[in-house]
Design an enzyme around this catalytic site. Structure first.
Site, short mmCIF file in Angstrom:
data_model
loop_
_atom_site.label_atom_id
_atom_site.label_comp_id
_atom_site.label_asym_id
_atom_site.label_seq_id
_atom_site.Cartn_x
_atom_site.Cartn_y
_atom_site.Cartn_z
N LYS A 13 15.31 58.33 2.45
CA LYS A 13 15.21 57.45 3.52
C LYS A 13 16.29 57.81 4.50
O LYS A 13 15.81 57.94 5.66
CB LYS A 13 15.20 55.96 3.10
CG LYS A 13 14.19 55.54 1.84
CD LYS A 13 14.18 54.13 1.47
CE LYS A 13 15.67 53.75 0.80
NZ LYS A 13 15.96 54.12 -0.27
N ARG A 87 14.40 44.49 0.52
CA ARG A 87 14.48 45.05 -0.93
C ARG A 87 13.73 44.03 -1.96
O ARG A 87 13.91 44.45 -3.14
CB ARG A 87 15.78 45.35 -1.28
CG ARG A 87 16.04 46.89 -1.00
CD ARG A 87 17.73 46.96 -1.41
NE ARG A 87 17.96 48.02 -2.15
CZ ARG A 87 18.52 49.22 -1.40
NH1 ARG A 87 18.63 49.24 -0.08
NH2 ARG A 87 18.95 50.35 -1.94
N ARG A 126 24.55 63.96 -4.94
CA ARG A 126 24.64 63.50 -3.67
C ARG A 126 26.00 63.43 -3.30
O ARG A 126 26.81 62.62 -3.98
CB ARG A 126 24.10 62.16 -3.48
CG ARG A 126 24.40 61.46 -2.07
CD ARG A 126 23.19 60.45 -1.70
NE ARG A 126 23.36 59.16 -2.47
CZ ARG A 126 22.68 58.14 -2.31
NH1 ARG A 126 21.87 58.19 -1.18
NH2 ARG A 126 22.97 57.08 -2.97
N ARG A 159 29.76 58.50 -4.05
CA ARG A 159 29.63 56.98 -3.92
C ARG A 159 29.84 56.29 -5.53
O ARG A 159 29.15 57.08 -6.26
CB ARG A 159 28.38 56.69 -3.56
CG ARG A 159 28.25 56.48 -1.74
CD ARG A 159 26.98 56.24 -1.29
NE ARG A 159 26.14 55.25 -1.80
CZ ARG A 159 24.76 54.86 -1.59
NH1 ARG A 159 24.35 55.33 -0.63
NH2 ARG A 159 24.25 53.90 -2.33
N ARG A 170 20.27 51.01 -10.86
CA ARG A 170 19.53 51.02 -9.55
C ARG A 170 18.13 51.27 -9.61
O ARG A 170 17.48 50.47 -9.10
CB ARG A 170 20.23 51.81 -8.46
CG ARG A 170 21.69 51.14 -7.95
CD ARG A 170 22.59 52.39 -7.42
NE ARG A 170 22.18 52.60 -6.30
CZ ARG A 170 22.24 54.14 -6.00
NH1 ARG A 170 22.98 54.92 -6.54
NH2 ARG A 170 21.67 54.52 -4.50
P1 ADP Z 1 20.44 53.89 -1.57
O1 ADP Z 1 20.05 54.42 -0.03
O2 ADP Z 1 21.01 54.80 -2.34
O3 ADP Z 1 19.31 53.24 -2.04
P2 ADP Z 1 21.88 51.96 -0.16
O4 ADP Z 1 22.90 52.62 0.53
O5 ADP Z 1 20.82 51.46 0.59
O6 ADP Z 1 21.48 52.72 -1.30
O7 ADP Z 1 22.37 50.66 -0.82
C1 ADP Z 1 23.81 50.64 -1.45
C2 ADP Z 1 23.78 49.25 -2.07
O8 ADP Z 1 23.82 47.95 -1.26
C3 ADP Z 1 22.68 48.72 -3.02
O9 ADP Z 1 22.52 49.32 -4.30
C4 ADP Z 1 22.84 47.13 -2.94
O10 ADP Z 1 23.96 47.00 -3.84
C5 ADP Z 1 23.12 47.04 -1.71
N1 ADP Z 1 21.97 46.84 -0.61
C6 ADP Z 1 21.73 47.48 0.25
N2 ADP Z 1 20.74 46.85 0.83
C7 ADP Z 1 20.29 45.56 0.37
C8 ADP Z 1 19.41 44.79 0.45
N3 ADP Z 1 18.49 44.66 1.35
N4 ADP Z 1 19.37 43.74 -0.55
C9 ADP Z 1 20.19 43.54 -1.36
N5 ADP Z 1 21.37 44.56 -1.74
C10 ADP Z 1 21.36 45.63 -0.69
P1 ADP Z 2 18.03 57.43 0.20
O1 ADP Z 2 18.65 57.14 1.69
O2 ADP Z 2 16.51 57.01 0.18
O3 ADP Z 2 19.00 56.67 -0.92
P2 ADP Z 2 19.24 59.89 0.88
O4 ADP Z 2 18.73 60.39 2.17
O5 ADP Z 2 20.77 59.77 0.79
O6 ADP Z 2 18.39 58.95 0.07
O7 ADP Z 2 19.13 61.47 -0.17
C1 ADP Z 2 19.25 61.31 -1.46
C2 ADP Z 2 19.98 62.78 -1.87
O8 ADP Z 2 18.83 63.82 -1.90
C3 ADP Z 2 20.84 63.33 -0.83
O9 ADP Z 2 21.64 64.05 -1.62
C4 ADP Z 2 20.07 64.31 0.00
O10 ADP Z 2 20.77 65.26 0.57
C5 ADP Z 2 18.92 64.47 -0.78
N1 ADP Z 2 17.59 64.84 -0.16
C6 ADP Z 2 17.14 63.83 0.65
N2 ADP Z 2 15.81 64.40 1.07
C7 ADP Z 2 15.67 65.42 0.12
C8 ADP Z 2 14.43 66.36 -0.14
N3 ADP Z 2 13.19 66.07 0.76
N4 ADP Z 2 14.47 67.16 -1.05
C9 ADP Z 2 15.77 67.30 -1.67
N5 ADP Z 2 16.77 66.68 -1.61
C10 ADP Z 2 16.71 65.53 -0.59
#
Ligand code: ADP
Ligand code: ADP
Ligand code: ZN
Length: 212
Positions: A13, A87, A126, A159, A170
């Protein structure tokens, strides 16, 4: 225009949001990024949120809803791209209510579908820029210079919540608390599914078609 990105942790995302927001002149609101900025600043909210985040649990709904309200107006862009919110169904409902009070609504919700095996591979490799929050991957999307952000030259970090135990939690939390949000938008006729398991470029072009 108001677009919501849905998908499990690691679905891509954030990666796609940065490109799409730049292309379409949208304000990218990433709640994870906003929370990490609060933690880094040592604010009261950050201190309260950190323990939830480190464990991979969700931060309570009232905190998140308060954080997003007031940021929904975007006078300096052509719209908003919500990444990581809502979420829970309660968050989705609060978002609908806040928008309808302003006579608007979510235009489209994009669901990035990715298998669990691939999510685990992505999160395990990542690394993230602490400055701009851009994500890299050791093999799928490495930076130009080892361990440095292409955009800021900042040293990349892993992270805390990308460690295996937090990742497992998660994914479980996503399954139980966030997948019902898919039905919320499906029932409203707003859900568009994208195959998130393709290459970054292929996802980007499917996304452009889905957003229109
Ligand atoms: P990822 O992109 O890897 O899914 P995020 O960076 O979006 O993770 O979120 C990291 C953490 O921040 C989540 O695991 C949660 O603890 C918190 N968080 C982010 N967005 C929300 C939300 N909308 N509601 C509750 N917790 C959130
Ligand atoms: P989210 O915000 O949904 O948690 P990220 O954008 O941070 O996801 O992507 C998660 C991991 O996967 C990062 O290490 C990123 O570089 C990698 N990634 C993102 N999109 C792709 C893809 N289409 N194919 C392979 N790796 C990807
Ligand atoms: Zn950076």
């Amino acid at each position: 225009m108001l677009i919501v990105f849905l998908g499990a942790p690691g679905a891509g995302k954030g990666t796609q949001a940065k490109t799409l927001a730049a292309e379409k002149n949208l304000t990218h609101l990433a709640t994870g990024d906003l929370l990490r900025a609060e933690v880094a600043a040592g604010s009261e909210l950050g201190l309260a949120a950190k323990a939830f985040m480190d464990r991979g649990d969700l931060v309570p709904d009232d905190v998140m809803i308060g954080m997003i309200q007031g940021r929904l107006e975007s006078p300096r862009s052509d719209g908003i791209l919500l990444d990581g919110f809502p979420r829970t169904v309660a968050q989705a409902q609060a978002l609908d209510d806040a928008l309808s009070a302003a006579d608007t609504s979510v235009d489209r919700s994009i669901y990035f579908e990715v298998s669990e095996d691939e999510l685990v591979r992505r999160l395990a490799g990542r690394s993230t820029c602490p400055d701009c929050q851009r994500a890299y991957h050791d093999t799928f999307n490495p930076p130009q210079n080892a361990d440095k952000c292409d955009d800021c030259d900042e040293g990349l970090i892993r992270r805390e919540d990308d460690k295996p135990e937090a990742v497992r939690n998660r994914l479980k939390v996503y399954e139980t608390q966030t997948t019902p949000v898919l039905d919320h938008y499906r029932n409203a006729g707003k859900l568009v599914q994208v195959d998130g398991e393709q290459s970054i470029d292929a996802v980007q072009s499917d996304l452009a078609a889905a957003v229109g």
